[in-house]
Design a protein around this motif. Structure first.
Motif, PDB file in Angstrom:
ATOM      1  N   SER A  75       7.996  19.670  27.449  1.00 24.82           N
ATOM      2  CA  SER A  75       6.810  20.464  27.148  1.00 24.82           C
ATOM      3  C   SER A  75       6.559  21.398  28.325  1.00 24.82           C
ATOM      4  CB  SER A  75       5.607  19.555  26.906  1.00 24.82           C
ATOM      5  OG  SER A  75       5.381  18.742  28.031  1.00 24.82           O
ATOM      6  N   GLY A  76       6.099  22.571  28.040  1.00 25.04           N
ATOM      7  CA  GLY A  76       5.895  23.550  29.102  1.00 25.04           C
ATOM      8  C   GLY A  76       7.207  24.258  29.410  1.00 25.04           C
ATOM      9  N   ASP A  77       7.257  24.892  30.549  1.00 23.49           N
ATOM     10  CA  ASP A  77       8.419  25.690  30.915  1.00 23.49           C
ATOM     11  C   ASP A  77       9.422  24.943  31.789  1.00 23.49           C
ATOM     12  OD1 ASP A  77       7.452  27.870  29.541  1.00 23.49           O
ATOM     13  OD2 ASP A  77       6.368  28.663  31.275  1.00 23.49           O
ATOM     14  N   THR A  78       9.077  23.749  32.225  1.00 23.23           N
ATOM     15  CA  THR A  78       9.939  23.035  33.148  1.00 23.23           C
ATOM     16  C   THR A  78      11.112  22.417  32.417  1.00 23.23           C
ATOM     17  OG1 THR A  78       8.035  22.509  34.522  1.00 23.23           O
ATOM     18  CG2 THR A  78      10.021  21.241  34.912  1.00 23.23           C
ATOM     19  N   GLY A  79      12.300  22.803  32.804  1.00 26.11           N
ATOM     20  CA  GLY A  79      13.495  22.179  32.263  1.00 26.11           C
ATOM     21  C   GLY A  79      13.969  21.116  33.233  1.00 26.11           C
ATOM     22  N   ARG A  80      14.625  20.145  32.702  1.00 29.58           N
ATOM     23  CA  ARG A  80      15.203  19.091  33.523  1.00 29.58           C
ATOM     24  C   ARG A  80      16.680  18.999  33.189  1.00 29.58           C
ATOM     25  NH1 ARG A  80      11.364  15.191  35.522  1.00 29.58           N
ATOM     26  NH2 ARG A  80       9.257  15.901  35.069  1.00 29.58           N
ATOM     27  N   TYR A  81      17.453  18.503  34.131  1.00 28.74           N
ATOM     28  CA  TYR A  81      18.902  18.445  33.967  1.00 28.74           C
ATOM     29  C   TYR A  81      19.393  17.013  34.118  1.00 28.74           C
ATOM     30  CZ  TYR A  81      18.690  23.460  34.334  1.00 28.74           C
ATOM     31  OH  TYR A  81      18.393  24.781  34.099  1.00 28.74           O
ATOM     32  N   GLU A  82      20.437  16.719  33.329  1.00 35.08           N
ATOM     33  CA  GLU A  82      21.086  15.423  33.413  1.00 35.08           C
ATOM     34  C   GLU A  82      22.548  15.593  33.017  1.00 35.08           C
ATOM     35  OE1 GLU A  82      19.206  12.729  30.675  1.00 35.08           O
ATOM     36  OE2 GLU A  82      19.970  13.763  28.921  1.00 35.08           O
ATOM     37  N   LEU A  83      23.337  14.556  33.258  1.00 38.22           N
ATOM     38  CA  LEU A  83      24.717  14.591  32.805  1.00 38.22           C
ATOM     39  C   LEU A  83      24.736  14.570  31.287  1.00 38.22           C
ATOM     40  CD1 LEU A  83      26.496  12.088  35.214  1.00 38.22           C
ATOM     41  CD2 LEU A  83      26.455  14.583  35.333  1.00 38.22           C
ATOM     42  N   SER A  84      25.735  15.209  30.708  1.00 37.39           N
ATOM     43  CA  SER A  84      25.864  15.200  29.259  1.00 37.39           C
ATOM     44  C   SER A  84      26.201  13.787  28.791  1.00 37.39           C
ATOM     45  CB  SER A  84      26.960  16.171  28.820  1.00 37.39           C
ATOM     46  OG  SER A  84      28.224  15.675  29.196  1.00 37.39           O
ATOM     47  N   GLU A  85      25.999  13.555  27.501  1.00 42.12           N
ATOM     48  CA  GLU A  85      26.307  12.237  26.950  1.00 42.12           C
ATOM     49  C   GLU A  85      27.789  11.910  27.078  1.00 42.12           C
ATOM     50  OE1 GLU A  85      24.764  11.557  23.031  1.00 42.12           O
ATOM     51  OE2 GLU A  85      22.702  11.541  23.768  1.00 42.12           O
ATOM     52  N   ARG A  86      28.635  12.921  27.179  1.00 42.48           N
ATOM     53  CA  ARG A  86      30.065  12.668  27.363  1.00 42.48           C
ATOM     54  C   ARG A  86      30.315  11.907  28.658  1.00 42.48           C
ATOM     55  NH1 ARG A  86      32.510  18.588  26.232  1.00 42.48           N
ATOM     56  NH2 ARG A  86      34.368  17.656  25.332  1.00 42.48           N
ATOM     57  N   LEU A  87      29.460  12.134  29.651  1.00 41.40           N
ATOM     58  CA  LEU A  87      29.616  11.461  30.939  1.00 41.40           C
ATOM     59  C   LEU A  87      28.669  10.275  31.089  1.00 41.40           C
ATOM     60  CD1 LEU A  87      30.751  14.414  31.412  1.00 41.40           C
ATOM     61  CD2 LEU A  87      30.281  13.965  33.799  1.00 41.40           C
ATOM     62  N   ALA A  88      27.447  10.413  30.593  1.00 40.64           N
ATOM     63  CA  ALA A  88      26.420   9.398  30.830  1.00 40.64           C
ATOM     64  C   ALA A  88      26.249   8.410  29.687  1.00 40.64           C
ATOM     65  CB  ALA A  88      25.078  10.083  31.113  1.00 40.64           C
ATOM     66  N   GLY A  89      26.817   8.715  28.522  1.00 46.19           N
ATOM     67  CA  GLY A  89      26.615   7.845  27.374  1.00 46.19           C
ATOM     68  C   GLY A  89      25.374   8.249  26.595  1.00 46.19           C
ATOM     69  N   HIS A  90      25.298   7.747  25.375  1.00 44.70           N
ATOM     70  CA  HIS A  90      24.172   8.083  24.498  1.00 44.70           C
ATOM     71  C   HIS A  90      22.908   7.361  24.967  1.00 44.70           C
ATOM     72  CE1 HIS A  90      22.051   9.231  20.895  1.00 44.70           C
ATOM     73  NE2 HIS A  90      21.714   7.971  20.698  1.00 44.70           N
ATOM     74  N   HIS A  91      21.816   8.087  24.994  1.00 43.93           N
ATOM     75  CA  HIS A  91      20.534   7.503  25.384  1.00 43.93           C
ATOM     76  C   HIS A  91      19.405   8.360  24.847  1.00 43.93           C
ATOM     77  CE1 HIS A  91      21.427  10.470  28.493  1.00 43.93           C
ATOM     78  NE2 HIS A  91      20.126  10.589  28.666  1.00 43.93           N
ATOM     79  N   HIS A  92      18.202   7.870  25.016  1.00 46.01           N
ATOM     80  CA  HIS A  92      16.996   8.579  24.585  1.00 46.01           C
ATOM     81  C   HIS A  92      16.099   8.767  25.798  1.00 46.01           C
ATOM     82  CE1 HIS A  92      17.850   8.014  20.265  1.00 46.01           C
ATOM     83  NE2 HIS A  92      18.470   6.920  20.695  1.00 46.01           N
ATOM     84  N   HIS A  93      15.013   9.514  25.604  1.00 46.36           N
ATOM     85  CA  HIS A  93      14.065   9.750  26.690  1.00 46.36           C
ATOM     86  C   HIS A  93      12.670   9.304  26.286  1.00 46.36           C
ATOM     87  CE1 HIS A  93      17.140  12.991  27.363  1.00 46.36           C
ATOM     88  NE2 HIS A  93      17.180  12.321  28.496  1.00 46.36           N
ATOM     89  N   LEU A  94      11.991   8.659  27.207  1.00 47.93           N
ATOM     90  CA  LEU A  94      10.558   8.428  27.071  1.00 47.93           C
ATOM     91  C   LEU A  94       9.885   9.531  27.878  1.00 47.93           C
ATOM     92  CD1 LEU A  94      10.239   4.575  27.636  1.00 47.93           C
ATOM     93  CD2 LEU A  94      10.048   5.818  25.480  1.00 47.93           C
ATOM     94  N   VAL A  95       8.899  10.207  27.282  1.00 52.24           N
ATOM     95  CA  VAL A  95       8.236  11.320  27.954  1.00 52.24           C
ATOM     96  C   VAL A  95       6.731  11.079  27.942  1.00 52.24           C
ATOM     97  CG1 VAL A  95       7.889  13.814  27.979  1.00 52.24           C
ATOM     98  CG2 VAL A  95      10.044  12.882  27.139  1.00 52.24           C
ATOM     99  N   CYS A  96       6.104  11.167  29.111  1.00 54.46           N
ATOM    100  CA  CYS A  96       4.648  11.024  29.208  1.00 54.46           C
ATOM    101  C   CYS A  96       4.003  12.330  28.746  1.00 54.46           C
ATOM    102  CB  CYS A  96       4.234  10.715  30.642  1.00 54.46           C
ATOM    103  SG  CYS A  96       2.439  10.606  30.848  1.00 54.46           S
ATOM    104  N   SER A  97       3.095  12.225  27.776  1.00 56.68           N
ATOM    105  CA  SER A  97       2.442  13.434  27.258  1.00 56.68           C
ATOM    106  C   SER A  97       1.402  13.982  28.229  1.00 56.68           C
ATOM    107  CB  SER A  97       1.802  13.140  25.895  1.00 56.68           C
ATOM    108  OG  SER A  97       0.846  12.118  26.023  1.00 56.68           O
ATOM    109  N   ARG A  98       1.021  13.210  29.222  1.00 55.34           N
ATOM    110  CA  ARG A  98       0.045  13.692  30.209  1.00 55.34           C
ATOM    111  C   ARG A  98       0.691  14.421  31.376  1.00 55.34           C
ATOM    112  NH1 ARG A  98      -4.207   8.714  30.725  1.00 55.34           N
ATOM    113  NH2 ARG A  98      -4.837   8.732  28.541  1.00 55.34           N
ATOM    114  N   CYS A  99       1.634  13.736  32.013  1.00 53.95           N
ATOM    115  CA  CYS A  99       2.193  14.319  33.240  1.00 53.95           C
ATOM    116  C   CYS A  99       3.584  14.911  33.045  1.00 53.95           C
ATOM    117  CB  CYS A  99       2.244  13.270  34.347  1.00 53.95           C
ATOM    118  SG  CYS A  99       3.452  11.954  34.061  1.00 53.95           S
TER     119      CYS A  99
END
Length: 133
Positions: A75-99
């Motif tokens: 949410s907002g303009d801030t992007g975040r980076y991580e390894l692709s699933e090809r390297l890190a494996g399949h996963h999901h994200h929990l995201v705080c709607s406040r912070c």
């Protein structure tokens, strides 16, 4: 995520993209692989203080294009980076709607299977073919 050395897969992907796997790119992959959450540009700069911001942006773009890293839209303009699933494996994200903080989670395989089955059914009902969720 996965127990494989991410540098082995990253080097292969970079070679396939006709790109060099430089020391800076290797250090970015190391930082991303050690994090339990997708990182902002600011986070990465704090962890790699000798890498200029402009160089970080350029190298992240190349890593994205090669399939090594992905930009996670938040949410907002801030992007975040991580390894692709090809390297890190399949996963999901929990995201705080406040912070906006984010955490990687791995869902148990039984739940993933039920989720995939449900999503396949919904996609089929709507006239789509699901590739992945």
């Amino acid at each position: 995520m996965t127990d494989r050395d991410p540098h082995v897969d990253a080097a292969v992907l970079m070679k396939q993209a006709s790109q060099r796997y430089t020391a800076v790119r290797r250090s970015i992959v190391t930082v991303l692989s050690k994090s339990s959450t997708p990182l902002t540009i600011g986070d990465i700069l704090r962890l790699l203080p000798k890498v200029p911001q402009s160089s970080l942006y350029r190298n992240l773009t190349v890593l994205e294009q090669a399939g090594v890293a992905v930009r996670v839209k938040t949410s907002g303009d801030t992007g975040r980076y991580e390894l692709s699933e090809r390297l890190a494996g399949h996963h999901h994200h929990l995201v705080c709607s406040r912070c906006g903080s984010m955490k990687d989670i791995v869902v148990p395989s039984a739940i993933e299977e039920r989720l995939d089955d449900s999503l396949h059914s919904i996609a089929k009902r709507e006239g789509y073919v699901m590739q992945h969720h």
